[in-house]
Design a protein around this motif. Structure first.
Motif, PDB file in Angstrom:
ATOM      1  N   GLY A 128      11.315 -39.901   0.987  1.00 50.10           N
ATOM      2  CA  GLY A 128      11.368 -38.821   0.685  1.00 50.10           C
ATOM      3  C   GLY A 128      10.207 -38.146  -0.403  1.00 50.10           C
ATOM      4  N   ILE A 129       9.835 -36.934  -0.457  1.00 45.75           N
ATOM      5  CA  ILE A 129       9.054 -36.192  -0.973  1.00 45.75           C
ATOM      6  C   ILE A 129       9.532 -35.032  -1.978  1.00 45.75           C
ATOM      7  CG2 ILE A 129       7.009 -34.830  -1.380  1.00 45.75           C
ATOM      8  CD1 ILE A 129       6.321 -35.753   1.462  1.00 45.75           C
ATOM      9  N   THR A 130       9.827 -35.258  -3.450  1.00 49.15           N
ATOM     10  CA  THR A 130      10.409 -34.185  -4.161  1.00 49.15           C
ATOM     11  C   THR A 130       9.378 -33.668  -5.073  1.00 49.15           C
ATOM     12  OG1 THR A 130      12.241 -35.411  -4.312  1.00 49.15           O
ATOM     13  CG2 THR A 130      12.001 -33.700  -5.944  1.00 49.15           C
ATOM     14  N   LEU A 131       9.340 -32.289  -4.850  1.00 54.19           N
ATOM     15  CA  LEU A 131       8.485 -31.387  -5.817  1.00 54.19           C
ATOM     16  C   LEU A 131       9.405 -31.077  -7.040  1.00 54.19           C
ATOM     17  CD1 LEU A 131       6.664 -29.402  -3.155  1.00 54.19           C
ATOM     18  CD2 LEU A 131       5.429 -31.220  -4.244  1.00 54.19           C
ATOM     19  N   PHE A 132       8.803 -31.002  -8.251  1.00 51.13           N
ATOM     20  CA  PHE A 132       9.442 -30.574  -9.325  1.00 51.13           C
ATOM     21  C   PHE A 132       8.394 -29.571  -9.844  1.00 51.13           C
ATOM     22  CE2 PHE A 132      11.075 -35.129  -9.081  1.00 51.13           C
ATOM     23  CZ  PHE A 132      12.252 -34.740  -9.223  1.00 51.13           C
ATOM     24  N   THR A 133       8.729 -28.343 -10.010  1.00 49.60           N
ATOM     25  CA  THR A 133       7.855 -27.383 -10.252  1.00 49.60           C
ATOM     26  C   THR A 133       8.760 -26.235 -11.301  1.00 49.60           C
ATOM     27  OG1 THR A 133       8.911 -25.798  -8.451  1.00 49.60           O
ATOM     28  CG2 THR A 133       6.644 -27.146  -8.030  1.00 49.60           C
ATOM     29  N   SER A 134       7.696 -25.499 -12.036  1.00 47.07           N
ATOM     30  CA  SER A 134       8.181 -24.465 -12.887  1.00 47.07           C
ATOM     31  C   SER A 134       7.065 -23.553 -12.915  1.00 47.07           C
ATOM     32  CB  SER A 134       8.483 -24.989 -14.305  1.00 47.07           C
ATOM     33  OG  SER A 134       8.799 -24.036 -15.346  1.00 47.07           O
TER      34      SER A 134
END
Length: 170
Positions: A128-134
Protein backbone atom coordinates in the motif's frame (compact mmCIF):
# COMPACT_ATOMS: atom_id res chain seq x y z
CA UNK A 1 -13.57 11.30 13.53
CA UNK A 2 -11.65 9.91 16.52
CA UNK A 3 -12.26 6.38 15.22
CA UNK A 4 -10.90 7.35 11.82
CA UNK A 5 -7.81 8.85 13.45
CA UNK A 6 -7.04 5.68 15.41
CA UNK A 7 -7.63 3.39 12.44
CA UNK A 8 -5.40 5.67 10.41
CA UNK A 9 -2.70 5.41 13.05
CA UNK A 10 -2.89 1.63 12.94
CA UNK A 11 -2.62 1.54 9.17
CA UNK A 12 0.14 4.11 9.17
CA UNK A 13 2.19 2.10 11.58
CA UNK A 14 1.83 -1.03 9.51
CA UNK A 15 3.09 0.78 6.47
CA UNK A 16 5.57 3.04 8.16
CA UNK A 17 7.59 0.56 10.19
CA UNK A 18 7.06 -2.78 8.55
CA UNK A 19 10.70 -3.80 8.38
CA UNK A 20 11.89 -2.58 11.76
CA UNK A 21 13.25 -5.29 14.03
CA UNK A 22 14.21 -3.11 16.96
CA UNK A 23 15.58 -3.68 20.36
CA UNK A 24 17.51 -0.44 20.43
CA UNK A 25 16.37 2.66 22.28
CA UNK A 26 16.32 6.20 21.04
CA UNK A 27 18.89 8.57 22.50
CA UNK A 28 16.33 10.38 24.65
CA UNK A 29 16.00 7.78 27.39
CA UNK A 30 12.23 7.79 26.79
CA UNK A 31 10.20 5.09 25.06
CA UNK A 32 12.09 3.14 22.43
CA UNK A 33 11.54 4.78 19.06
CA UNK A 34 10.58 1.41 17.57
CA UNK A 35 9.54 -1.40 19.91
CA UNK A 36 8.32 -4.48 18.11
CA UNK A 37 7.94 -6.47 21.33
CA UNK A 38 6.18 -4.05 23.67
CA UNK A 39 4.34 -1.46 21.58
CA UNK A 40 0.67 -2.38 21.45
CA UNK A 41 0.56 -1.46 17.78
CA UNK A 42 3.94 -2.65 16.50
CA UNK A 43 3.93 -6.07 18.12
CA UNK A 44 1.17 -7.09 15.73
CA UNK A 45 3.78 -7.04 12.97
CA UNK A 46 6.33 -9.18 14.79
CA UNK A 47 3.61 -11.65 15.80
CA UNK A 48 3.26 -12.69 12.16
CA UNK A 49 6.26 -14.99 11.67
CA UNK A 50 8.40 -13.89 8.74
CA UNK A 51 6.28 -10.85 7.86
CA UNK A 52 8.79 -8.16 8.74
CA UNK A 53 11.53 -9.87 6.75
CA UNK A 54 9.19 -9.94 3.75
CA UNK A 55 8.25 -6.28 3.69
CA UNK A 56 10.01 -3.31 2.17
CA UNK A 57 9.31 0.20 3.35
CA UNK A 58 10.10 3.58 1.83
CA UNK A 59 9.31 7.06 3.12
CA UNK A 60 9.62 10.25 1.11
CA UNK A 61 9.06 13.85 2.10
CA UNK A 62 6.62 15.64 -0.16
CA UNK A 63 5.80 19.34 -0.14
CA UNK A 64 2.83 18.97 2.21
CA UNK A 65 3.78 15.85 4.15
CA UNK A 66 5.14 12.34 3.75
CA UNK A 67 4.48 9.47 1.36
CA UNK A 68 4.98 5.97 2.77
CA UNK A 69 5.20 2.98 0.47
CA UNK A 70 4.99 -0.61 1.72
CA UNK A 71 5.65 -3.63 -0.48
CA UNK A 72 4.99 -7.14 0.79
CA UNK A 73 6.19 -10.41 -0.71
CA UNK A 74 3.04 -11.95 -2.27
CA UNK A 75 3.23 -15.05 -0.06
CA UNK A 76 3.00 -12.81 3.03
CA UNK A 77 0.01 -10.69 2.03
CA UNK A 78 -2.37 -12.73 4.22
CA UNK A 79 -0.06 -12.22 7.21
CA UNK A 80 0.05 -8.51 6.35
CA UNK A 81 -3.75 -8.34 6.32
CA UNK A 82 -3.99 -10.16 9.68
CA UNK A 83 -1.49 -7.77 11.26
CA UNK A 84 -3.39 -4.80 9.85
CA UNK A 85 -6.69 -6.17 11.21
CA UNK A 86 -5.13 -6.70 14.66
CA UNK A 87 -3.76 -3.15 14.63
CA UNK A 88 -7.23 -1.85 13.83
CA UNK A 89 -8.58 -3.80 16.83
CA UNK A 90 -5.89 -2.24 19.01
CA UNK A 91 -6.85 1.22 17.77
CA UNK A 92 -10.43 0.55 18.89
CA UNK A 93 -9.13 -0.25 22.36
CA UNK A 94 -7.26 3.05 22.38
CA UNK A 95 -10.41 4.89 21.29
CA UNK A 96 -12.33 3.33 24.16
CA UNK A 97 -9.82 4.83 26.56
CA UNK A 98 -7.76 1.73 27.25
CA UNK A 99 -4.12 2.58 27.86
CA UNK A 100 -1.55 0.62 25.87
CA UNK A 101 2.19 0.86 25.71
CA UNK A 102 3.38 2.58 22.56
CA UNK A 103 6.79 3.23 21.08
CA UNK A 104 8.13 6.71 20.34
CA UNK A 105 7.31 6.54 16.63
CA UNK A 106 3.69 5.55 17.25
CA UNK A 107 3.26 8.25 19.89
CA UNK A 108 4.83 10.91 17.66
CA UNK A 109 2.66 10.08 14.66
CA UNK A 110 -0.47 9.77 16.78
CA UNK A 111 0.12 13.21 18.28
CA UNK A 112 -0.17 14.81 14.84
CA UNK A 113 -3.73 13.72 14.02
CA UNK A 114 -5.39 16.07 16.55
CA UNK A 115 -3.31 18.87 15.00
CA UNK A 116 -4.92 18.32 11.61
CA UNK A 117 -2.83 15.60 10.00
CA UNK A 118 -4.76 13.98 7.15
CA UNK A 119 -4.10 10.69 5.44
CA UNK A 120 -5.06 8.84 2.33
CA UNK A 121 -4.32 5.14 1.91
CA UNK A 122 -4.32 3.22 -1.32
CA UNK A 123 -4.10 -0.56 -1.11
CA UNK A 124 -2.00 -2.10 -3.85
CA UNK A 125 -1.70 -5.68 -5.01
CA UNK A 126 1.38 -6.17 -2.83
CA UNK A 127 1.08 -3.60 -0.05
CA UNK A 128 0.00 0.00 0.00
CA UNK A 129 0.77 3.68 -0.28
CA UNK A 130 -0.18 6.17 2.40
CA UNK A 131 -0.02 9.93 2.06
CA UNK A 132 0.19 11.89 5.31
CA UNK A 133 -0.56 15.53 4.56
CA UNK A 134 -1.46 18.82 6.17
CA UNK A 135 -2.22 22.37 5.11
CA UNK A 136 -0.52 23.56 8.31
CA UNK A 137 3.22 24.18 7.76
CA UNK A 138 3.96 23.42 11.44
CA UNK A 139 2.32 19.98 11.17
CA UNK A 140 4.27 19.30 7.96
CA UNK A 141 7.46 20.28 9.77
CA UNK A 142 6.67 17.87 12.63
CA UNK A 143 5.74 15.13 10.17
CA UNK A 144 9.03 15.57 8.32
CA UNK A 145 10.86 15.37 11.67
CA UNK A 146 8.99 12.12 12.45
CA UNK A 147 10.02 10.65 9.09
CA UNK A 148 13.62 11.81 9.56
CA UNK A 149 13.75 10.18 13.01
CA UNK A 150 12.31 6.96 11.53
CA UNK A 151 15.10 6.96 8.93
CA UNK A 152 17.77 7.68 11.55
CA UNK A 153 16.58 4.93 13.89
CA UNK A 154 16.17 2.40 11.11
CA UNK A 155 19.76 2.96 9.99
CA UNK A 156 20.88 2.06 13.51
CA UNK A 157 18.80 -1.11 13.61
CA UNK A 158 19.03 -2.60 10.16
CA UNK A 159 22.58 -2.97 8.84
CA UNK A 160 23.01 -1.75 5.29
CA UNK A 161 20.05 0.63 5.33
CA UNK A 162 20.84 3.56 3.07
CA UNK A 163 19.58 7.11 2.93
CA UNK A 164 18.20 8.59 -0.24
CA UNK A 165 18.58 12.18 -1.35
CA UNK A 166 15.51 13.13 0.70
CA UNK A 167 16.88 11.57 3.88
CA UNK A 168 14.54 8.61 4.03
CA UNK A 169 15.20 4.92 3.83
CA UNK A 170 14.76 2.77 0.79
Amino acid sequence: MKKLIMITLALALLIGIGMVQADETGNTGEAKWFDMENCGMCKNLSAEKGLMQNMKWEQHNISNGVMSVCTVTPEFMEAHKRAEKNMEAMSKKLMSGEKIEMCGSCMALGSLFPKGLKHEKVDTENGGITLFTSDNPEVVKELHAWADKNAEEMKKMIPGTKESHDGHNH
